[in-house]
Motif scaffolding. Sequence first.
Motif, PDB file in Angstrom:
ATOM      1  N   THR A  45       0.834  -1.202   0.000  1.00 17.35           N
ATOM      2  CA  THR A  45       0.000   0.000   0.000  1.00 17.35           C
ATOM      3  C   THR A  45       0.870   1.254   0.000  1.00 17.35           C
ATOM      4  OG1 THR A  45      -1.755  -1.177   1.167  1.00 17.35           O
ATOM      5  CG2 THR A  45      -1.816   1.228   1.250  1.00 17.35           C
ATOM      6  N   ARG A  46       1.925   1.262   0.811  1.00 19.09           N
ATOM      7  CA  ARG A  46       2.831   2.415   0.877  1.00 19.09           C
ATOM      8  C   ARG A  46       3.540   2.642  -0.453  1.00 19.09           C
ATOM      9  NH1 ARG A  46       7.879   3.583   1.198  1.00 19.09           N
ATOM     10  NH2 ARG A  46       8.606   1.437   1.330  1.00 19.09           N
ATOM     11  N   VAL A  47       4.007   1.576  -1.073  1.00 18.96           N
ATOM     12  CA  VAL A  47       4.752   1.692  -2.327  1.00 18.96           C
ATOM     13  C   VAL A  47       3.866   2.266  -3.443  1.00 18.96           C
ATOM     14  CG1 VAL A  47       5.846   0.312  -4.157  1.00 18.96           C
ATOM     15  CG2 VAL A  47       6.481  -0.044  -1.765  1.00 18.96           C
ATOM     16  N   TRP A  48       2.608   1.874  -3.459  1.00 21.06           N
ATOM     17  CA  TRP A  48       1.703   2.372  -4.487  1.00 21.06           C
ATOM     18  C   TRP A  48       1.475   3.875  -4.389  1.00 21.06           C
ATOM     19  CZ3 TRP A  48      -0.484   0.300  -8.807  1.00 21.06           C
ATOM     20  CH2 TRP A  48      -0.327  -1.070  -9.009  1.00 21.06           C
ATOM     21  N   THR A  49       1.856   4.513  -3.291  1.00 22.66           N
ATOM     22  CA  THR A  49       1.696   5.964  -3.166  1.00 22.66           C
ATOM     23  C   THR A  49       2.877   6.737  -3.731  1.00 22.66           C
ATOM     24  OG1 THR A  49       2.701   6.106  -0.954  1.00 22.66           O
ATOM     25  CG2 THR A  49       0.322   5.659  -1.061  1.00 22.66           C
ATOM     26  N   LYS A  50       3.928   6.048  -4.115  1.00 22.44           N
ATOM     27  CA  LYS A  50       5.114   6.728  -4.648  1.00 22.44           C
ATOM     28  C   LYS A  50       4.832   7.307  -6.032  1.00 22.44           C
ATOM     29  CE  LYS A  50       8.531   4.382  -1.955  1.00 22.44           C
ATOM     30  NZ  LYS A  50       9.943   4.123  -1.901  1.00 22.44           N
ATOM     31  N   PRO A  51       5.512   8.406  -6.367  1.00 22.69           N
ATOM     32  CA  PRO A  51       5.266   9.091  -7.649  1.00 22.69           C
ATOM     33  C   PRO A  51       5.401   8.184  -8.881  1.00 22.69           C
ATOM     34  CG  PRO A  51       6.609  10.473  -6.223  1.00 22.69           C
ATOM     35  CD  PRO A  51       6.464   9.140  -5.535  1.00 22.69           C
ATOM     36  N   TYR A  52       6.329   7.260  -8.874  1.00 22.63           N
ATOM     37  CA  TYR A  52       6.511   6.357 -10.023  1.00 22.63           C
ATOM     38  C   TYR A  52       5.205   5.642 -10.350  1.00 22.63           C
ATOM     39  CZ  TYR A  52       8.076   2.444 -12.870  1.00 22.63           C
ATOM     40  OH  TYR A  52       8.218   1.526 -13.883  1.00 22.63           O
ATOM     41  N   TRP A  53       4.567   5.072  -9.332  1.00 24.18           N
ATOM     42  CA  TRP A  53       3.332   4.319  -9.539  1.00 24.18           C
ATOM     43  C   TRP A  53       2.145   5.249  -9.763  1.00 24.18           C
ATOM     44  CZ3 TRP A  53       4.370  -0.298 -10.900  1.00 24.18           C
ATOM     45  CH2 TRP A  53       5.492  -0.938 -10.388  1.00 24.18           C
ATOM     46  N   ARG A  54       2.124   6.386  -9.082  1.00 24.04           N
ATOM     47  CA  ARG A  54       1.037   7.355  -9.256  1.00 24.04           C
ATOM     48  C   ARG A  54       0.959   7.853 -10.704  1.00 24.04           C
ATOM     49  NH1 ARG A  54      -2.815   7.572  -5.558  1.00 24.04           N
ATOM     50  NH2 ARG A  54      -1.997   7.558  -3.465  1.00 24.04           N
ATOM     51  N   ALA A  55       2.119   7.961 -11.348  1.00 21.70           N
ATOM     52  CA  ALA A  55       2.156   8.439 -12.726  1.00 21.70           C
ATOM     53  C   ALA A  55       1.683   7.374 -13.721  1.00 21.70           C
ATOM     54  CB  ALA A  55       3.581   8.879 -13.088  1.00 21.70           C
ATOM     55  N   ARG A  56       1.647   6.131 -13.311  1.00 18.73           N
ATOM     56  CA  ARG A  56       1.327   5.043 -14.222  1.00 18.73           C
ATOM     57  C   ARG A  56      -0.041   4.404 -13.997  1.00 18.73           C
ATOM     58  NH1 ARG A  56       6.407   5.994 -13.796  1.00 18.73           N
ATOM     59  NH2 ARG A  56       7.872   5.510 -15.462  1.00 18.73           N
ATOM     60  N   PHE A  57      -0.589   4.570 -12.810  1.00 20.43           N
ATOM     61  CA  PHE A  57      -1.861   3.928 -12.467  1.00 20.43           C
ATOM     62  C   PHE A  57      -2.785   4.930 -11.782  1.00 20.43           C
ATOM     63  CE2 PHE A  57       1.319   0.608 -12.554  1.00 20.43           C
ATOM     64  CZ  PHE A  57       0.718  -0.351 -13.359  1.00 20.43           C
ATOM     65  N   SER A  58      -4.052   4.835 -12.116  1.00 13.73           N
ATOM     66  CA  SER A  58      -5.037   5.706 -11.474  1.00 13.73           C
ATOM     67  C   SER A  58      -5.316   5.193 -10.067  1.00 13.73           C
ATOM     68  CB  SER A  58      -6.332   5.714 -12.284  1.00 13.73           C
ATOM     69  OG  SER A  58      -7.001   4.467 -12.156  1.00 13.73           O
ATOM     70  N   GLN A  59      -5.927   6.029  -9.256  1.00 11.27           N
ATOM     71  CA  GLN A  59      -6.290   5.618  -7.901  1.00 11.27           C
ATOM     72  C   GLN A  59      -7.274   4.447  -7.933  1.00 11.27           C
ATOM     73  OE1 GLN A  59      -4.799   6.785  -5.028  1.00 11.27           O
ATOM     74  NE2 GLN A  59      -5.824   4.974  -4.192  1.00 11.27           N
ATOM     75  N   VAL A  60      -8.159   4.451  -8.915  1.00 12.72           N
ATOM     76  CA  VAL A  60      -9.125   3.353  -9.056  1.00 12.72           C
ATOM     77  C   VAL A  60      -8.382   2.043  -9.327  1.00 12.72           C
ATOM     78  CG1 VAL A  60     -10.990   2.433 -10.495  1.00 12.72           C
ATOM     79  CG2 VAL A  60     -11.033   4.823  -9.765  1.00 12.72           C
ATOM     80  N   GLN A  61      -7.395   2.070 -10.213  1.00 13.49           N
ATOM     81  CA  GLN A  61      -6.619   0.863 -10.505  1.00 13.49           C
ATOM     82  C   GLN A  61      -5.862   0.381  -9.268  1.00 13.49           C
ATOM     83  OE1 GLN A  61      -4.588   2.744 -13.842  1.00 13.49           O
ATOM     84  NE2 GLN A  61      -5.298   1.055 -15.170  1.00 13.49           N
TER      85      GLN A  61
END
Length: 104
Positions: free
Chosen positions: A19-35
Motif C-alpha cells: 500500500t505504501r509503495v503504491w503511493t510513490k510518484p513512479y506508480w502514481r504516474a502510471r496507475f489511477s487511484q481506481v486501478q
Amino acid sequence: MANWAIQLVVSQHILDEVTRVWTKPYWRARFSQVQVDRALALLREEADVTPITVQTSGIATHPEDDPVLATALSAEVDYPATGDKRLQDIASYQGITILTPRVS
C-alpha cells in the motif's frame, strides 16, 4: 511428475508495504487511484493473510525485509518468491529457499 501448489501468502506487514509503495510518484504516474484500489482489494481478497508468529532480526540486509522472511517462516512456505534482490541474495534460511518470480 511433481505436484506443485502455488499459494499467495502475505502478512499485514506486506500489505502495508505494498500500500505504501503504491503511493510513490513512479506508480502514481502510471496507475489511477481506481486501478490501485482494485489491485489492493484483489490482493486482500485472494491472498492468504498469515499472522507473523516467527520473529526474525538482523537476517536481511535491510531491517524492513526481516518481516518478509518472518512471514514466509510463519506461513511455513518452502519457496518464497520475491523480486527483492537483497532477499534473493540470502538464498536460503531456516529451511526455506528464496526464489525470484522471474523466469530466466
